[in-house]
Design a protein around this motif. Structure first.
Motif, mmCIF file in Angstrom:
data_model
loop_
_atom_site.group_PDB
_atom_site.id
_atom_site.type_symbol
_atom_site.label_atom_id
_atom_site.label_comp_id
_atom_site.label_asym_id
_atom_site.label_seq_id
_atom_site.Cartn_x
_atom_site.Cartn_y
_atom_site.Cartn_z
ATOM 1 N N ALA A 1 0.803 -1.227 0.000
ATOM 2 C CA ALA A 1 0.000 0.000 0.000
ATOM 3 C C ALA A 1 0.834 1.275 0.000
ATOM 4 O O ALA A 1 0.395 2.290 -0.520
ATOM 5 C CB ALA A 1 -0.959 0.000 1.184
ATOM 6 N N ASP A 2 2.015 1.235 0.563
ATOM 7 C CA ASP A 2 2.839 2.439 0.643
ATOM 8 C C ASP A 2 3.909 2.509 -0.440
ATOM 9 O O ASP A 2 4.808 3.346 -0.365
ATOM 10 C CB ASP A 2 3.507 2.523 2.024
ATOM 11 N N VAL A 3 3.796 1.654 -1.461
ATOM 12 C CA VAL A 3 4.794 1.647 -2.532
ATOM 13 C C VAL A 3 4.621 2.897 -3.377
ATOM 14 O O VAL A 3 3.554 3.157 -3.933
ATOM 15 C CB VAL A 3 4.661 0.380 -3.408
ATOM 16 N N GLU A 4 5.673 3.681 -3.463
ATOM 17 C CA GLU A 4 5.644 4.903 -4.254
ATOM 18 C C GLU A 4 5.899 4.581 -5.734
ATOM 19 O O GLU A 4 5.129 4.966 -6.598
ATOM 20 C CB GLU A 4 6.700 5.883 -3.734
ATOM 21 N N VAL A 5 6.995 3.862 -6.029
ATOM 22 C CA VAL A 5 7.360 3.530 -7.405
ATOM 23 C C VAL A 5 7.598 2.031 -7.493
ATOM 24 O O VAL A 5 8.448 1.495 -6.789
ATOM 25 C CB VAL A 5 8.638 4.282 -7.850
ATOM 26 N N CYS B 1 0.241 0.904 -6.334
ATOM 27 C CA CYS B 1 1.403 1.803 -6.280
ATOM 28 C C CYS B 1 1.014 3.189 -6.800
ATOM 29 O O CYS B 1 0.000 3.348 -7.475
ATOM 30 C CB CYS B 1 2.558 1.222 -7.097
ATOM 31 N N GLN B 2 1.838 4.175 -6.502
ATOM 32 C CA GLN B 2 1.595 5.531 -6.980
ATOM 33 C C GLN B 2 2.096 5.728 -8.413
ATOM 34 O O GLN B 2 1.442 6.371 -9.219
ATOM 35 C CB GLN B 2 2.276 6.551 -6.057
ATOM 36 N N HIS B 3 3.269 5.174 -8.688
ATOM 37 C CA HIS B 3 3.880 5.318 -10.013
ATOM 38 C C HIS B 3 4.363 3.942 -10.461
ATOM 39 O O HIS B 3 4.993 3.220 -9.685
ATOM 40 C CB HIS B 3 5.048 6.308 -9.976
ATOM 41 N N ALA C 1 -2.356 3.328 -10.623
ATOM 42 C CA ALA C 1 -1.178 4.201 -10.613
ATOM 43 C C ALA C 1 -1.489 5.568 -11.234
ATOM 44 O O ALA C 1 -2.234 5.661 -12.201
ATOM 45 C CB ALA C 1 -0.041 3.534 -11.373
ATOM 46 N N ARG C 2 -0.873 6.601 -10.655
ATOM 47 C CA ARG C 2 -1.042 7.965 -11.169
ATOM 48 C C ARG C 2 -0.195 8.218 -12.407
ATOM 49 O O ARG C 2 -0.472 9.139 -13.171
ATOM 50 C CB ARG C 2 -0.681 8.994 -10.098
ATOM 51 N N SER C 3 0.863 7.432 -12.581
ATOM 52 C CA SER C 3 1.685 7.599 -13.781
ATOM 53 C C SER C 3 2.197 6.237 -14.232
ATOM 54 O O SER C 3 2.373 5.324 -13.429
ATOM 55 C CB SER C 3 2.856 8.551 -13.516
ATOM 56 N N LEU C 4 2.425 6.153 -15.529
ATOM 57 C CA LEU C 4 3.037 4.960 -16.122
ATOM 58 C C LEU C 4 4.234 5.417 -16.940
ATOM 59 O O LEU C 4 4.102 6.277 -17.817
ATOM 60 C CB LEU C 4 2.052 4.207 -17.024
#
Length: 165
Positions: free
Chosen positions: A69-73, A104-106, A156-159
């Motif tokens: 859950a806390d994975v940024e990238v 993940c976020q990214h 994810a917010r970005s790929l």
């Protein structure tokens, strides 16, 4: 005669439609990079990736998806990319958990093989290599009836894609 029978009696049969024949194939000139950019992904070289995400990580397999859950990238490998639409086939073997690309976020995906279109992609899938897989195209996107686009609501917010082909 019932109302139902009257209504059905007014329906005219459709004209016979001839089968179009065998699939002729679409263009093999699709540009994977351009397709990725259309769906909102960023395409970079391995060197550029070092500058964008210097602290990215690859994670070990886990049975507890919420541990991510806390994975940024998150950095993973895609099985292959589809030039026609920018989709990337991901399998369970490349993921620490099935939820990983969505929690993940990214997301960073490395792609080595590119097929021209979805017909070729499904030919690849005739050689099963996993019990679970999915096509992912771009970062998460959703919009409501007012056409307010939200990126990252369901994943994810970005790929970022690194092409090694």
């Amino acid at each position: 005669m019932s109302a139902r029978d009257q209504i059905l009696g007014k329906i005219k049969p459709l004209a016979e439609v001839k089968h179009p024949g065998a699939f002729q194939g679409s263009s093999k000139d699709f540009d994977f990079k351009a397709s990725l950019e259309v769906v909102g992904a960023r395409v970079v070289s391995p060197e550029e990736l070092e500058h964008i995400f210097p602290n990215r990580q690859r994670f070990e397999k886990t049975h507890e998806g919420l541990s991510l859950a806390d994975v940024e990238v998150l950095e993973i490998d895609g099985e292959f990319g589809v030039a026609e639409n920018g989709a990337i086939w991901l399998t369970e073997e490349a993921l620490p958990h099935r939820v990983a690309p969505f929690i993940c976020q990214h997301l960073v995906i490395h792609v080595q093989k590119i097929v021209p279109h979805m017909h070729a992609a499904y030919e690849e899938l005739k050689k099963p290599s996993s019990s679970f897989g999915l096509f992912l195209a771009g970062p998460s996107k959703t919009a409501d009836i007012e056409q307010s686009l939200v990126i990252g609501a369901h994943g994810a917010r970005s790929l970022t894609v690194v092409i090694h082909a």
